[in-house]
Design a protein around this motif. Sequence first.
Motif, short mmCIF file in Angstrom:
data_model
loop_
_atom_site.label_atom_id
_atom_site.label_comp_id
_atom_site.label_asym_id
_atom_site.label_seq_id
_atom_site.Cartn_x
_atom_site.Cartn_y
_atom_site.Cartn_z
N ARG A 77 61.17 110.98 48.76
CA ARG A 77 61.46 109.61 49.56
C ARG A 77 62.99 109.18 49.15
NH1 ARG A 77 56.93 107.67 45.32
NH2 ARG A 77 58.25 109.06 44.05
N ILE A 78 63.12 108.45 50.32
CA ILE A 78 64.69 108.10 50.29
C ILE A 78 64.70 106.60 50.16
CG2 ILE A 78 66.54 107.99 52.08
CD1 ILE A 78 65.05 110.57 53.46
N VAL A 79 65.70 106.19 49.55
CA VAL A 79 66.07 104.77 49.27
C VAL A 79 67.51 104.54 49.81
CG1 VAL A 79 66.37 103.15 47.78
CG2 VAL A 79 64.26 104.50 47.32
N MET A 80 67.78 103.56 50.40
CA MET A 80 68.98 103.27 50.90
C MET A 80 69.68 102.44 50.03
SD MET A 80 69.14 105.21 53.56
CE MET A 80 70.96 104.81 54.28
N ILE A 81 70.97 102.51 49.91
CA ILE A 81 71.77 101.67 48.83
C ILE A 81 73.08 101.20 49.52
CG2 ILE A 81 70.55 102.69 46.63
CD1 ILE A 81 73.32 104.35 46.19
N SER A 82 73.40 99.98 49.05
CA SER A 82 74.61 99.48 49.74
C SER A 82 75.37 98.19 49.15
CB SER A 82 74.48 98.98 51.29
OG SER A 82 75.88 98.80 51.82
N SER A 83 76.71 98.14 49.10
CA SER A 83 77.36 96.78 48.40
C SER A 83 76.95 95.69 49.50
CB SER A 83 78.76 97.06 48.18
OG SER A 83 79.24 97.59 49.40
N TYR A 84 76.63 96.24 50.81
CA TYR A 84 76.50 95.21 51.80
C TYR A 84 75.21 94.48 51.74
CZ TYR A 84 80.74 96.94 53.90
OH TYR A 84 82.07 97.31 53.99
N ALA A 85 74.87 93.57 52.45
CA ALA A 85 73.62 92.76 52.35
C ALA A 85 72.56 93.63 53.20
CB ALA A 85 73.69 91.55 52.72
N GLU A 86 71.34 93.75 52.78
CA GLU A 86 70.19 94.36 53.53
C GLU A 86 69.97 93.62 55.00
OE1 GLU A 86 65.50 95.27 53.00
OE2 GLU A 86 66.41 93.81 51.61
N LEU A 107 70.85 97.69 41.61
CA LEU A 107 70.51 99.06 41.31
C LEU A 107 69.76 99.26 39.96
CD1 LEU A 107 69.69 101.92 42.71
CD2 LEU A 107 72.16 102.33 41.94
N SER A 108 68.76 99.65 39.90
CA SER A 108 68.08 99.81 38.44
C SER A 108 67.09 100.89 38.69
CB SER A 108 67.73 98.76 37.46
OG SER A 108 66.72 98.21 38.40
N ALA A 109 66.49 101.53 37.36
CA ALA A 109 65.43 102.35 37.61
C ALA A 109 64.01 101.34 38.26
CB ALA A 109 64.78 103.05 36.30
N ALA A 110 63.86 100.28 37.25
CA ALA A 110 62.89 99.41 38.12
C ALA A 110 62.74 99.24 39.59
CB ALA A 110 62.81 98.10 37.09
N ALA A 111 63.95 98.58 39.95
CA ALA A 111 64.29 98.39 41.54
C ALA A 111 63.84 99.73 42.19
CB ALA A 111 65.69 97.97 41.72
N VAL A 112 64.41 100.69 41.97
CA VAL A 112 63.91 102.09 42.62
C VAL A 112 62.47 102.33 42.82
CG1 VAL A 112 64.30 104.67 42.66
CG2 VAL A 112 66.43 103.24 42.33
N ARG A 113 61.75 102.07 41.32
CA ARG A 113 60.52 102.47 41.30
C ARG A 113 59.72 101.45 42.31
NH1 ARG A 113 61.63 103.59 35.63
NH2 ARG A 113 61.35 105.89 35.38
N ARG A 114 60.18 100.11 42.22
CA ARG A 114 59.46 99.01 42.82
C ARG A 114 59.48 99.34 44.54
NH1 ARG A 114 61.80 95.17 40.53
NH2 ARG A 114 63.57 95.03 41.63
#
Length: 118
Positions: A77-86, A107-114
């Motif tokens: 499963r892939i989660v995109m991350i960025s310092s830019y706005a979604e 970015l946190s474990a809770a955010a990734v799990r969510r």
Amino acid sequence: MQLRCVIVDDDENFLAVARAALERDGLIVAGVAGSRAAALRSVAELRPDAVLVDIRLGGESGFDVARDLVADGHAVRIVMISSYAEADYADLIAEAPVAGFVPKTELSAAAVRRVLGG
């Protein structure tokens, strides 16, 4: 079951901070990568549950990394991350083979799990 992930980002300082924060929150950071090629190697070798991919990898695209991972048959499963706005990448995120997006500032474990639905 603990979630194992690989973080893909071209900023070594961010990788160190993100790794420490996620591990402190209970995620296992199995590895990190700074480029598209390194990401593909790491995922093939480490077989994580999730991959956190920066949208902008220097001169490379995180969306290309996501597409390559799926095309190579990795069940991840892939989660995109960025310092830019979604909102800046909403259309690309919606079209990409990813579970969702987490801003680097959140970015946190809770955010990734969510984002991953659990």
